[in-house]
Structure formats: C-alpha cells, structure tokens
Scaffold this motif. Sequence first.
Motif, mmCIF file in Angstrom:
data_model
loop_
_atom_site.group_PDB
_atom_site.id
_atom_site.type_symbol
_atom_site.label_atom_id
_atom_site.label_comp_id
_atom_site.label_asym_id
_atom_site.label_seq_id
_atom_site.Cartn_x
_atom_site.Cartn_y
_atom_site.Cartn_z
ATOM 1 N N GLY A 1 0.787 -1.228 0.000
ATOM 2 C CA GLY A 1 0.000 0.000 0.000
ATOM 3 C C GLY A 1 0.818 1.276 0.000
ATOM 4 N N LEU A 2 2.123 1.128 -0.115
ATOM 5 C CA LEU A 2 2.983 2.321 -0.115
ATOM 6 C C LEU A 2 3.118 2.849 -1.540
ATOM 7 N N GLU A 3 2.738 4.084 -1.742
ATOM 8 C CA GLU A 3 2.875 4.707 -3.056
ATOM 9 C C GLU A 3 4.359 5.006 -3.296
ATOM 10 N N ILE A 4 4.891 4.564 -4.405
ATOM 11 C CA ILE A 4 6.318 4.749 -4.675
ATOM 12 C C ILE A 4 6.515 5.841 -5.721
ATOM 13 N N ASP A 5 7.284 6.832 -5.353
ATOM 14 C CA ASP A 5 7.640 7.894 -6.290
ATOM 15 C C ASP A 5 8.987 7.526 -6.919
ATOM 16 N N LEU A 6 8.928 7.046 -8.155
ATOM 17 C CA LEU A 6 10.153 6.551 -8.797
ATOM 18 C C LEU A 6 11.147 7.678 -9.063
ATOM 19 N N GLU A 7 10.649 8.887 -9.183
ATOM 20 C CA GLU A 7 11.578 10.006 -9.403
ATOM 21 C C GLU A 7 12.438 10.274 -8.178
ATOM 22 N N LEU A 8 11.861 10.072 -7.016
ATOM 23 C CA LEU A 8 12.654 10.238 -5.801
ATOM 24 C C LEU A 8 13.759 9.174 -5.741
ATOM 25 N N VAL A 9 13.423 7.979 -6.191
ATOM 26 C CA VAL A 9 14.443 6.921 -6.234
ATOM 27 C C VAL A 9 15.567 7.350 -7.167
ATOM 28 N N GLN A 10 15.188 7.777 -8.356
ATOM 29 C CA GLN A 10 16.212 8.137 -9.325
ATOM 30 C C GLN A 10 17.019 9.352 -8.863
ATOM 31 N N HIS A 11 16.364 10.249 -8.157
ATOM 32 C CA HIS A 11 17.064 11.425 -7.640
ATOM 33 C C HIS A 11 18.230 11.003 -6.743
ATOM 34 N N ASP A 12 17.993 10.055 -5.848
ATOM 35 C CA ASP A 12 19.085 9.590 -4.986
ATOM 36 C C ASP A 12 20.136 8.817 -5.779
ATOM 37 N N MET A 13 19.685 8.056 -6.779
ATOM 38 C CA MET A 13 20.648 7.343 -7.634
ATOM 39 C C MET A 13 21.580 8.340 -8.310
ATOM 40 N N ASP A 14 21.011 9.444 -8.767
ATOM 41 C CA ASP A 14 21.816 10.449 -9.454
ATOM 42 C C ASP A 14 22.829 11.118 -8.516
ATOM 43 N N ARG A 15 22.459 11.257 -7.259
ATOM 44 C CA ARG A 15 23.384 11.836 -6.281
ATOM 45 C C ARG A 15 24.579 10.914 -6.020
ATOM 46 N N ARG A 16 24.381 9.619 -6.232
ATOM 47 C CA ARG A 16 25.480 8.674 -5.997
ATOM 48 C C ARG A 16 26.251 8.346 -7.265
#
Lengths: 354, 354, 354, 354
Positions: free
Chosen positions: D33-48
């Motif tokens: 039931g957790l809504e996943i914001d894939l852009e937030l995931v990618q944002h952290d990937m980009d920081r690394r």
Amino acid sequence: MAGNSFGKLFKLTTFGESHGEAIGGILDGCPAGLEIDLELVQHDMDRRKPGQSKIVTQRKEPDTVKFLSGIFEGKTTGTPIGFVIENANQKSKDYTHIKDVYRPSHADYTYDQKYGTRDYRGGGRSSARETACRVAAGAIAKQLLPEVKITAYTAAVGEIDLKKSYKEVDFSEIEKNPVRCPDPAIAREMETFIKKIRSEGDTVGGVVECVIQDVPVGLGEPVFDKLHAVLGQAMLSINAVKGFEYGSGFAGAALKGSKHNDLFNEDGSTKTNHSGGVQGGISNGMDIYFRVAFKPVATIMQKQETIDSNGNKREMQGKGRHDPCVVPRAVPIVEAMAALVLADFYLLNKTSKI
Amino acid sequence: MAGNSFGKLFKLTTFGESHGEAIGGILDGCPAGLEIDLELVQHDMDRRKPGQSKIVTQRKEPDTVKFLSGIFEGKTTGTPIGFVIENANQKSKDYTHIKDVYRPSHADYTYDQKYGTRDYRGGGRSSARETACRVAAGAIAKQLLPEVKITAYTAAVGEIDLKKSYKEVDFSEIEKNPVRCPDPAIAREMETFIKKIRSEGDTVGGVVECVIQDVPVGLGEPVFDKLHAVLGQAMLSINAVKGFEYGSGFAGAALKGSKHNDLFNEDGSTKTNHSGGVQGGISNGMDIYFRVAFKPVATIMQKQETIDSNGNKREMQGKGRHDPCVVPRAVPIVEAMAALVLADFYLLNKTSKI
Amino acid sequence: MAGNSFGKLFKLTTFGESHGEAIGGILDGCPAGLEIDLELVQHDMDRRKPGQSKIVTQRKEPDTVKFLSGIFEGKTTGTPIGFVIENANQKSKDYTHIKDVYRPSHADYTYDQKYGTRDYRGGGRSSARETACRVAAGAIAKQLLPEVKITAYTAAVGEIDLKKSYKEVDFSEIEKNPVRCPDPAIAREMETFIKKIRSEGDTVGGVVECVIQDVPVGLGEPVFDKLHAVLGQAMLSINAVKGFEYGSGFAGAALKGSKHNDLFNEDGSTKTNHSGGVQGGISNGMDIYFRVAFKPVATIMQKQETIDSNGNKREMQGKGRHDPCVVPRAVPIVEAMAALVLADFYLLNKTSKI
Amino acid sequence: MAGNSFGKLFKLTTFGESHGEAIGGILDGCPAGLEIDLELVQHDMDRRKPGQSKIVTQRKEPDTVKFLSGIFEGKTTGTPIGFVIENANQKSKDYTHIKDVYRPSHADYTYDQKYGTRDYRGGGRSSARETACRVAAGAIAKQLLPEVKITAYTAAVGEIDLKKSYKEVDFSEIEKNPVRCPDPAIAREMETFIKKIRSEGDTVGGVVECVIQDVPVGLGEPVFDKLHAVLGQAMLSINAVKGFEYGSGFAGAALKGSKHNDLFNEDGSTKTNHSGGVQGGISNGMDIYFRVAFKPVATIMQKQETIDSNGNKREMQGKGRHDPCVVPRAVPIVEAMAALVLADFYLLNKTSKI
C-alpha cells in the motif's frame, strides 16, 4: 547444533538434556504488557508431564516452570522470558547399558556420527523431555492470542481410529480420559489396547488431530513461510512425528477440482473447508485443522539385536521408564507448537500493510 | 511479506509475479569454486516449464535462466548468484475478469485481506510460476552435492495409484512419459485420465514421491530444524501441497514398535528403513523417501459461484491456460526443494564438531 | 524485544534483569568435542565482576556461572549450552525512588515509551549486568579459537590518555593494576583520578583499545557482514559505548592514499597496518586493532533535575552502588564480544569454498 | 558469502559485481500500500552515480533502476521488490593488469585467500558499485518514513574540517556544491584540494556527518540490536569506512557524567543532546546524529610496489576511472543505510507491546 530456535519475532530457544540438571529456554519477542496467568502455564505442563496416568511413563517430574526474567508484577515487560524446569527424577544409571550401544530407531547412532560424542543418559538432547519447554512457551503464546481456540486430541492409536470429522466430536470429552480421545467408547478401547501393548513390552503409534478456531484472517507469509508450511515444520519437529496433512490432506489428492474447491459465502467464509483454513499460505478465517502421525516409541521392553559403537553385534532390552504410546502426552505439545506458530505470524502480520 | 527466503547458509530469495516483467532470485552462500553446468540447470527448467506436453498448461515460456552475477569463468566465486527469468508469454487480459472477483480456493481473497491490494494478473505472486526460480536454484544445489541422487516421480493421479514401493520401480522410466510415472502402463492410464479430466473442464490432484540416495550421514540440525521437518516445510511451501509424510509416514502410526524399529547391520546401515533415512532429525545414510500430496488445481473451466470484493454474488469461469493436473510439472520442483534443503544442511554440518 | 541474540552460527541469546532472580543465556552452535576449561570462564567472570577493586561498584556478586546443558564429561556435545548466573546481592529498595522518575541519560524514559512498562529495579534489562552473560559465552568462544590472542586494555580515562600505539605497550602489565592500563605510571594517574571523581559524586568516560593477534586469514562475510562492521555492532551494543574505530580510524580519514596504503611483503603480510587487519571486510592475517569509546556512567551521586512519568519536575540523586568509571570492567567485555564475533566468522568461513 | 542481506523485517539482499552484466537486489518485507515515487528513487541514484561532477570518477553509468516486481499500479503489493541496475559502461580491459596482482589495501588478496578465486574486473563484488543497490532500496525506505528527515553531508576532506555542529549549518547549501559540504567557503576549499590531490595521482579520505530529525520515540531493539549498534554496522559496512561515532562520540569519553548527562524538559525532550537521540539503544525523539570516517581510496595513479598471486614482487600503477575522494558520493549512501535501519526498526517496533 544451531537449530534450537523457533520463530522469527516470537522466538523460542531451548536448551537441556533429559538427564542434565535442568532444561529451559528463552522466549524472546513477546510483546510487553501481556498479563501472564501462571496457572494456565502449569495446567498445560501437567497435561504433558510424565506420570500423569497409568498409560504413560512413570518417571515422576513435577515439571514446575520457574520464570527468571521478562515478567514483572504479573506482566511481560518486553524483555526475554528466561525459564528453567528442573530434572528432578533422573535415573541415569538406567542408561549405562546403552553407553556404547545404539538403540534401534533412536538417535544414538546419528548423534554419534554427527557430533563424535553424545550424552547417552536418557537420550540426552534427543529425548522428548525437551518438549516440556515448548509447552511452557506455547502456554504464553496461547495467552497472547486469547480469542484463538486451539484444540488437539487423539484421533488414532494403532489401528483404532476415531473415524470422525472434527465437526462431529465433542471437545469437552477430550480431557475426561487419559488417552485424550473425544469419543468415550473409543477412548476406552484405546486405553485397553495401550495397556495390552505395554504388557507385551511393546509400543504403538497414533495420530493427533488439531483444530484451530477463530483465527484472524491474514496470518502466514508467502512464499516459503506459508502458514501451513511452518505449521508442518513445527509438527514434524516434534519427536516421533512421521507425517503432517492439513485440510483435505492426502485424501484431497484423489479429488477433482470441481469437488475440492471451497465456494464462498457472501461474507468471505466458505461453504466447505477442504482448504483447512489456509489459502495461498494465508489464513482465511475458517477453521484450521490438521493431522499429525506419530510412530511407535522406539524403546521397547523386548530383546532386540543391535550393534555397539565398534560395529559389534549386541543384544539389548529397554530399561528405564517409557511411554507405550506417545500420543496422549503429545496432544498438548501439538497445541503448544501450533500456538507458537500463530503467535509469530500474528506479530509478523502487523507489518503487512502501511 | 518477509517470507521469500529459504535456507540458512545456502539461501535462496525469490521475487516476481506471474505477469510481471520477470521473476528471479538471489542464491547467497553457495561456496566458491563450484563448476556450474548451465545445461543441467536448463534441463531441469525444461522439465518444469509450461507447454512441454499436451497434458500441461499451454502457456509458452522458454524459461531461460539468465545469470547476472556470482559465476565467473564457469565457476562460482562465493558471491551471490543473481538470476532472472523473463515472463515472455503473459496474456494478462485473460485475467481482467477476476480483477474484483475472488476465485474459489485461490489466494485472491486472502491476499486482498492481508495486503489490502493484489496484483490480480495470473495470480500475481501466488502463482506457481514462482517455482521456476526454485528449480533454477535447486539445479545448482544438485551440483554442489554431485554424489547425492535425488529422484522424484508421480505416484498417484486422482485415484490412480502406483501402488509400489520405490524399491520396486525403475527410475529410468520416469522421464519417458509426460506424466513422469515410472510404470509405463499406469502412466498411460494416468495420461488418459488427465486428458479426460481436462476435456470436462475439471482438474485433479495427485501424489509425488521422492527418493534421495547416497546421502551423507549427519545432515539435519536438531531440535527444531530436523532434516525431515525442514524437508516438510520445503514441500508444503510448494503451491497446492496438502500433506507430507516420510518413511513409514501415516501408515507407520498404526504399527507396533517391535515391527517398526529398524535393526542395525554391523556397518551401521539398517535391515529395514521405516525411518526413511532420518533418525532424531539427522540423516543416517539410508535412502530418504517421502510423499507429497497435491490438491487439484483450483482453476477449473466450469462455471462456479463466487463473490466479488464487495461481497456480491458472482458467477465465474476459468480463463487463461492452466494445468489440469499439477503433478507432472511438480516432479522437478519437489526435487529442487529437496536439493536446497540438503545443500543447506550439508554446509551447516561443516560446523558440527571441531 | 527480539534483539537478544548475537551471532549466526555461534549464537548467544541472553535473558535477565539486574534485580531479577538470575540472568543467563543459551549458547547455540558451539561445535561438539571442545574441551571446556571452566576455570578460564570464571577467570574472565572475575575480571568483570563488581566489587573486584576499590574503583568499581561495591555490589558483591560471586558471578559464578552454572552450566546446565551442552557440556558432558568436560566436553561440548554440540547441543545448546544453557547457563545461569544468580543475582545474589540485589538491593532493590535502593531503586524504589526511581520507580516513577526518569534518570537523565538512562534508558528509563525510552523503555517506558517503547514498552509501556519497565522493571525499574537497578535498570532492569538495560543494566550492564547483562554483560556478565556475554563474558561467560565469550570465554567459551576464546577456547574455540585457542591460537587467537585477544587483548584489551584501558587506553584513556577522561582526558588521561595512554598516547601509545599498541605496538609500544607491554600487555603483561595490564592486569597488574585495577584500571587495566598497560602503562604503570599512567595507570596510577588514572586510578587517582577515578577516586577523585568518585569522591565528587561524579563519573567519567574512557576508551578501551583491543588487539587481536594471530587471526586466520579469511574471516568476515562481505557485503553487509564485513568483519569490522560486525565487530562495530558488537562493541556498540555494549552499554555506554559511543564510538568505534579500527585500524587508522578517524585519523585515517585525514591521510592521503599514498601514505595510507599498506604495501605487501612477499608472504602476503603488509609493511604497515593502517587497514587494522581487515581488507574488504575480510581478515588478512595482520593484527586487528580497534578502539571503543565509553561515555561517563549516567548515575551520579549529585543532585540532578529530572521529570517523573507524569511530566512533573523532580529532583533526584543517585543511590545504589555504581561504577565511577566503567572502563576497567569493560575490558573483559570488549574481549568477550570480539571473541564471539571471531568464533562466528570462523565457523561461517568453513563454507566459503568447496 | 552469506552476508549479502541487511535488515530483519525490511530486508535488502543485493547481488552483482562491478563489471558483470548487472547489479541488483530484492527488498523483502516492505508493507503493502505504499505509493512509490520513482523520481525520488532516481534522484538519490543520481546523487550517488559516477560521472556526476569533475571531482568524481568519470565512469559513465545512467544507473537507472529497473523494478521487476512488487510494485503494481504505483503501489507496493507486499511482495518482494526485485530490481536490477545495468552495468553499461564497464571497461574491463582496464583491469587485466591486476588479474594476478594484488592491489595494496584492496580486497584482492583477502578475496583470493577466502574464496580461492575472484572476479578481478573492477574489484568484482568488493567494488563500491554495489552500494548503488543500497541507495535504490534506501530511497524506498525513506518513502516508508515520510515524516523522518535524513540529511548527510561532507564534514571533512583530508585535514579540511567543517568544524561546526550540525545545529550551526544550513542544510539547504549541501547539494549546491559537488563536495556536498554545507559551508560554501569550505566546500570550495575542499573542491580545490580534491582536484590538487587528483592531479598528483593521489587520493584522500574524509568524514560524512548525518542527522536524522523527527524520529519516532521507541525505535531500536535492546540488547544486541541497539539502534546505534545497528546504525554502526550499517555504516561500517559501506566501502572504505574506518570509524563510527554518534552523539558525543569519542569526545564524550573525556567528559564527566555531570556534564554529559542530558537533563529532561517536562515534555520528555532533553535540554542537551550528548546522547545523540538514543538512550539505552532506543530512540528518544531527539535528533540522531553521527559521524562516519572514510579512508582514502586505495587505488592511486602512482607507482606502488606490490606482489602477485605467486608471491613475486611486482610494480603496479592504478588504471581505470576512480574517485580521488569517495566522500561526496558517499553522502547519499550514508543516508540510504540510515533509512534502511530506521525502516526496519519502525516495523519491528509495531510488535513491542500488545
């Protein structure tokens, strides 16, 4: 031997040998704030303990559980519950004759091979005495789930079979006879048979059936930790167990889908219950029921040929105090293991959705 | 759903839904230096895959395992073995009719209750498609234990029973017929029956028997992780399984100890093998054998009454491509799970004594 | 509170509160056949026990470990080692004044918030008394690895710092003074300072350094269970620990790679050892060394403002018997946790390659 | 290598080598039931990700996370979340020169010793490329705890130190410079220094500080799984980490109790926060803050003496694309591991009381 723990969140670890100073365990993960009725614990201990009737082993153990931690002012504190049960009535010298001899169908040979050594007194760690710790912990698990009703009983002793669905039996009869069979007439037949078997120096197996009512929907964790799979492991881990089936079981394998499927009522309950209360590894709220097969106790009072640890032929005869049929005392053990499984899945299920 | 891992040291974790992009897994703890024969892996995949014969589901999946890590220059490196298997032939629209409807005796209702949501396409995570990952990992486990021989076969389809001890059957016949029954005549009978059942839009259950030969002595970890208890969990975790028995099983419960006990030969082997190769939860070197009961597949092509997620009565009829009898394809799955159990206990046993 | 176990194969689970009847534990997974020298166990217990010198708490506890299982005829049997340590000298009434009051920088507030209740007597489960169980189990771990030498000592008390590399100190001096500092002159200085601090009703922190010599190459399990990561968890789990660094530690962060890299000798050893004996999470055979920071004991004998469980302001002053500086008694605890970590990785490493 | 999983209920298992086809992981136990914001995931990937600025390695990887399961119609389903990240820009031939040569202070030697083999391309499994999987999973953990704010930043590069408490810094400055230091002037100094170090073919270490705000009270599981102990393991498991301290840390060891104790306000908060938001291993609601020390990257572009796998002296010089200082890219990794720890304890805490 890193296999002495059971459960993921509600986790029991046990220790102890049959003829050591004490057995005991640690129950970790019990939520804080649970009021513990120690008499209910002792009640289940008494149902399992040796010497309780004429058809079980005459070893006398009070099996009083001494809680050392985790309970304060009558309630759990959330810290690990440590407990010990003294071994009061060991007669270790009964076992010197098997120091170097492997009893047939016992764990003597395999322990020696695996560990290079063993505590031979009374079977050591392989003795069913260890199950006393399970009953103690299971009695706490039952109190964590007060709405769930777990009932086990003797369904067969040797070839004497109850031949009734659990729906047809009167649970109130179970504890009225030493065999723990809910049909008084069949119970008497079983009792007589066990006595006869014992007088022959022999033993016999049997079947325990267990019914769990008022289970919340949603317990069980797919894929590998399906409710019935972990129940199966729990039951098969009890000494002498040879088989486990739930719901329609082995008989269900012969059926057609059109007959086996459980059709829904509008409230989500089902008209039939071949599923045994579990669908896809998750409880569906219907009664869970399963059967557990126990082999005959391996220690018999007849002469048997065997070998010693040097591979020499030897003759031996059982000594010590043993059960002619393990099933009557296994009933509370089956319940305890079922309670441990449900308590663990109950806690795990608190995290299944946000 | 933290139940997607199996094993302690040789540990498989799987992911994937029936109609998602791919399924796959991570096998952690495989020792380094093991030469991997990828053809042997694919061979087992082919034995499980859909569309392999006329009596199984016609979904076409090549089920090629793509290994992404942990194998370098043909050998394991000790790092986790990641792998994926594409879902190539989903027909998700076959499932839109069940989006809000609970198929009887499926996991639709329980998943919805537990998770508040579900991927309804093809059963999602509850589909037996997940078992493809087990077969891939199991094929590696088999290679870790090259001396151990694991053989499963169909022992019953509906009421048609092989009625032979495993000692009496010719293993070389198993893969010669699509049912995987080692008796050619009975295999033909079973095949005919399955075709008939399918033509009726119905399904049927069955029994798989498994034999494990040349097992080292000493595998299994008492108390809770007895070899047969973990085997039981492994088998009961396979979709549609209702029962597990090993050695003498349920029939053994009716015997007397004097008959059931396995007497020793001077080399530690036993004259009979009611124990099924396991004593006290530890392998004794004799053949391990066990039986696994499968219920009839729940999806039938007949009209059934059911309910939707609002509790309204609905009528439904199975669509999609399904197995009329799951047993022929379950044979390699049973073997794979057995291999995973043994590989794990094999590694654990390396620490049993100094 | 399912966090009372440590280790994967060599696994310790502890129970017990400071003022309960007893504390104890179960050590599961110790290989069979290990001869146990109980005097060595007691020796470490004595190094940790209260009342051992004038600069530690004056609670008098013999801290005799009573082993209840798993050891037979002087050797481990491979079964779980259960043990208890009695709480002999509780003075629980010293604690009634804190029943409803939260001691600053103690766990009183957080336990109450997390569990809704707590055993307030002596800190209950949050007391460092629990570490006695770690020392008992650690003493067995040391015996499993007789070739490995684990030596900890006091490296700082307050601002008094040893200021020497472990290479420069004489380990034989450590146990000759109550502070367990290997430099006699600095030890005297520390001792005087601790006495002064105590006379002020105050407490002080310090640093323990630990050196592990003759470690086999190959211990540690990448990725998440790197040797130094698990050592870090082990140390940080000891009461009052605030920091952990190994090898070059925090100072290493200021260096350049050209200076920090450890160049190889031809035998695989390294010319320098900034790595602290661990590369990529795996022991490389060089000395492992690390430092552990302990905060000052929170219980001081000065008046402090605080609050009660209703959020009212209260004034309190420490009662009971407490350590003015935890570091001297922490030395054997640090060693014990290091031994538990190494024993576990030693067993795990038996399965790293075929 | 059974150490590739992290967490008990919210559990990440990763796979993959630096120059294999892909890396990836399975996140099991994420509630449904957790809504996943894939852009937030990618944002952290980009920081690394590598190649993001001129002061990091120039390997170009899009580091796009491909989710294969567990998310349906934008929400988690409670089933395992499988994901892969392709290795797009391997230049494996850069590594043939180290096939038989051990790079100083790398894991080459220890992997070879432990496993008898290794994937030498780019460091194989020991490469920090694996941490991309942690960032992906950590980004989901962050979304499970939307109210908790986790902020990491560069606190030191070599001897250039921020010299400010986290209370004094402006978090909004962190991502405005490639070093991720919240003080613009010091950030420029650091950047210049890193460029100089790189031009010398050298590398340098540094320190990352992390602050966690708005943490619920009650997270952490005594005794062994104290919140700060598991945070410590999490941080120490990141490549190149040499030390961890929280709250007052090593400096706190020099203080007296009368100064170190955190006095309560009437609402349960504390006037000071030497405890670092954790008391007795359980979060108390105050800010959690800790520091992580990173050693200088071992691969330098200068000639170094070393040995090959036969123990012969060799000379080598780094090739390939490497970071002169790992700290700027480590910032999101530290955050990710912190998020994984908190998410797990958040779920565990749901079972702490009835």
